[in-house]
Design an enzyme around this catalytic site. Structure first.
Site, PDB file in Angstrom:
ATOM      1  N   GLU A  85      -5.103   2.848  -0.821  1.00 12.98           N
ATOM      2  CA  GLU A  85      -5.663   3.491   0.440  1.00 12.98           C
ATOM      3  C   GLU A  85      -6.319   2.368   1.430  1.00 12.98           C
ATOM      4  O   GLU A  85      -6.024   2.228   2.526  1.00 12.98           O
ATOM      5  CB  GLU A  85      -6.563   4.612   0.383  1.00 12.98           C
ATOM      6  CG  GLU A  85      -5.914   5.755  -0.206  1.00 12.98           C
ATOM      7  CD  GLU A  85      -4.482   6.261   0.435  1.00 12.98           C
ATOM      8  OE1 GLU A  85      -4.184   5.877   1.607  1.00 12.98           O
ATOM      9  OE2 GLU A  85      -3.672   6.835  -0.276  1.00 12.98           O
ATOM     10  N   HIS A 100      -3.515   0.314   2.720  1.00  7.95           N
ATOM     11  CA  HIS A 100      -3.068   0.782   3.944  1.00  7.95           C
ATOM     12  C   HIS A 100      -4.159   0.507   5.159  1.00  7.95           C
ATOM     13  O   HIS A 100      -3.844   0.237   6.439  1.00  7.95           O
ATOM     14  CB  HIS A 100      -3.088   2.294   4.006  1.00  7.95           C
ATOM     15  CG  HIS A 100      -1.790   2.886   3.017  1.00  7.95           C
ATOM     16  ND1 HIS A 100      -0.614   2.304   3.453  1.00  7.95           N
ATOM     17  CD2 HIS A 100      -1.881   3.693   2.093  1.00  7.95           C
ATOM     18  CE1 HIS A 100       0.141   2.985   2.376  1.00  7.95           C
ATOM     19  NE2 HIS A 100      -0.372   3.762   1.530  1.00  7.95           N
TER      20      HIS A 100
END
Length: 605
Positions: free
Chosen positions: A395, A398
């Protein structure tokens, strides 16, 4: 507070504030949200004055596009804030209402601006090119306008586009219904943990139970999970059927041959890329059968069941990883990306970009999200496992991709496509794994990590490709006029599991219900990008480790590119060509080598 007690899921107020994100970085309070909501409503009628005038002059076109971008940016902030507030606790009626209002306003924005694309496309192409030459500020919109021309045959008249825009809220209904049923209303039973204590089954705890060394716990959690979904199978089937029908409807209205082709065309991806993935993975299933056979051997089981798929194969090693330790380890693993990247990771941790632990009503899973003009955010439901450390790294990939794109690109091109999104997240995972394998001297720990890395391949390449094939099958059935009943969905899904896992695994009947709990199926033809992204990331991470600075510079430039070009072109500039099966096969070759290494270590034991 390093660990949340497992016995009872805490309410949000019980979570230490240092582990909760600060959404006040978007709006200081709900009053600011209301003020900006009113601002959008006031600005919206201003778009209408450009209707019918976009072809009159480059200046009219420029001012209209500027206003549209301004409204869209504010709308993004409104929706992101409301939705993330709701995600903190889906049972909170106040933020359910804010999210609904933001959704409704978003539809109004879509409706009010729906004339823009058809009207631009009604301008003769030579005039449009002339506008670009005449008005220097329109240079910003060059790629945007040329992309519109590429998709011209699939854009409808202004009146039809407005009608479709007004239907947007209805189109989102299947996904919204699924999320509320799945996250807010669905209640799971209690099961007995390893100590014999009753513990509530939750989305966040399910995988933790699946990784339990106690087979009884795994089986009990598995059956409890799918019994719950089976009791609601008709509702889930009707919801998924509606979502697929929505996809087919939009593809037909826009004159595409299929929903798949319609979805891929947004990224200018040929259907062959999708088909190459399925065909290449299917042709490599024998090596995957070898992997599950090794799992059966290492777990010393006479029969391998679906609830034995997630448990670590190296039973003697238990690598617990608290959140703080996980963050420090991730920082070490990502050091090859340079000091600037490291400083951003520290900022994310210290300035609370991340919502760490699970609480009652919180949206399950993990994601990175945010709005242009503010830093990105990450939602986790962290459990103290190595797998969750890799989710954190994923994550943050991202998040920093978004940070770089937002910083380097104008709003128009800041949003990178999903096709390239999974590259940044998986590069992080690959670099972290490389560091851990190189810094692990304990043979059992190395075997554990190899198991984990092979599991990444299983979950990201093999599993997501199976999902992709399921999506293709469901849409093809609806396109042929066939119904997606609970029985049809379960039968197709069960057979795919048999194909992908082979005779080495006993395919428990309960797994046929797994389709009902996969949220990605409500964002059609998304999951294949995990597999293609993983393959691209495998190549890029190897380049970073082997070449050093030149590869890092290419990679960071890729992160900074946002959506300023087609994803296949962006990846080519970074160093991989996804138009051929080669990157998929190369990734599967890495899987084979890792499997060889693990088999060798097992045989030495």
């Amino acid at each position: 507070m390093e660990q949340v007690p497992k016995r009872k899921l805490p309410v949000r107020e019980e979570i230490d504030s240092s582990f909760k994100w600060i959404l006040e970085d978007i709006y200081q309070n709900d009053g600011e949200w209301e003020a900006e909501f009113s601002q959008v409503k006031e600005q919206l009628p201003g778009l209408a004055k450009y209707k019918g005038k976009l072809g009159e002059s480059p200046q009219e076109l420029l001012q209209c596009l500027k206003l549209k971008s301004e409204i869209s940016l504010l709308m993004e902030r409104l929706f992101v804030y409301a939705r993330m507030r709701r995600d903190e606790n889906n049972t909170n009626g106040k933020y359910q209402a804010l999210t609904d209002r933001a959704s409704s306003l978003s539809v109004q924005v879509g409706s009010a601006s729906s004339f823009i694309v058809p009207e631009i496309l009604s301008i003769p192409e030579e005039h449009l090119i002339g506008f670009l030459k005449e008005e220097k500020e329109l240079a910003l919109y060059d790629f945007y306008l040329k992309e519109l021309l590429r998709q011209k045959s699939h854009v409808l008249s202004a009146e039809q586009e407005e009608l479709l825009a007004q239907a947007g809220e209805l189109a989102g209904a299947p996904g919204n219904i699924f999320r509320m049923l799945n996250n807010a209303d669905l209640k799971f039973p209690k099961i007995k943990d390893e100590d014999g204590d009753e513990v509530e089954l939750t989305h966040g705890r399910y995988i933790q139970f699946m990784e339990s060394p106690d087979r009884r716990v795994r089986e009990e959690a598995f059956k409890a999970m799918y019994d719950t979904y089976r009791k609601n199978k008709n509702t889930f089937a009707a919801t998924l059927n509606s979502s697929v029908k929505k996809d087919v409807f939009y593809s037909r209205v826009r004159k595409y041959e299929s929903a798949l082709k319609s979805s891929l065309d947004d990224d200018n991806i040929p259907v062959e890329v999708y088909d190459n993935l399925i065909q290449t993975v299917r042709s490599n299933l024998p090596v995957f059968y070898r992997y599950v056979d090794l799992r059966k051997k290492m777990l010393e089981l006479d029969e391998l069941h679906m609830y034995d798929i997630y448990v670590p194969m190296v039973k003697e090693v238990e690598m617990k990883m608290g959140y703080k330790q996980a963050y420090e380890t991730m920082m070490k693993g990502l050091a090859p990306l340079g000091e600037e990247y490291a400083s951003l990771l520290r900022e994310a941790r210290d300035h609370r970009w991340i919502d760490v632990y699970e609480n009652e009503g919180k949206t399950s899973g993990a994601y990175s999200w945010g709005a242009y003009g503010t830093h990105p955010y990450v939602l986790l439901n962290y459990q103290d496992t190595v797998d969750n450390m890799f989710t954190l790294a994923h994550e943050m990939g991202h998040a920093l991709h978004s940070y770089y794109s937002d910083k380097e690109q104008p709003y128009l091109y800041a949003q990178y496509t999903i096709f390239v999104a999974e590259v940044a997240s998986t590069v992080n995972e690959s670099l972290l794994m490389d560091w851990m394998l190189k810094n692990t001297t304990d043979k059992k720990e190395k075997m554990f990590l190899l198991n984990h890395y092979l599991e990444q391949f299983r979950g990201t390449v093999f599993r997501q490709t199976m999902f992709a094939e399921f999506e293709k099958m469901t849409h093809e059935k609806v396109e042929k006029g066939e119904a997606l009943t609970p029985e049809t969905l379960s039968s197709m899904y069960y057979q795919l599991n048999k194909d992908y896992y082979g005779e080495q695994v006993h395919i428990d009947q309960d797994i046929e219900m797994e389709w009902s709990r996969i949220p990605h199926f409500y964002n059609a033809f998304y999951v294949y990008k995990y597999a293609t992204g993983f393959s691209a990331a495998t190549a890029l991470s190897q380049q970073i480790l082997q070449e050093g600075e030149p590869a890092v510079e290419r990679y960071l430039n890729f992160l900074k590119s946002g959506g300023s070009n087609y994803p296949l072109e962006l990846l080519k500039s970074a160093g991989v060509d996804m138009t051929t099966p080669e990157p998929i096969q190369s990734a599967l070759d890495v899987f084979r080598r890792l499997l060889d290494e693990l088999e060798s270590l097992v045989n030495e034991a």
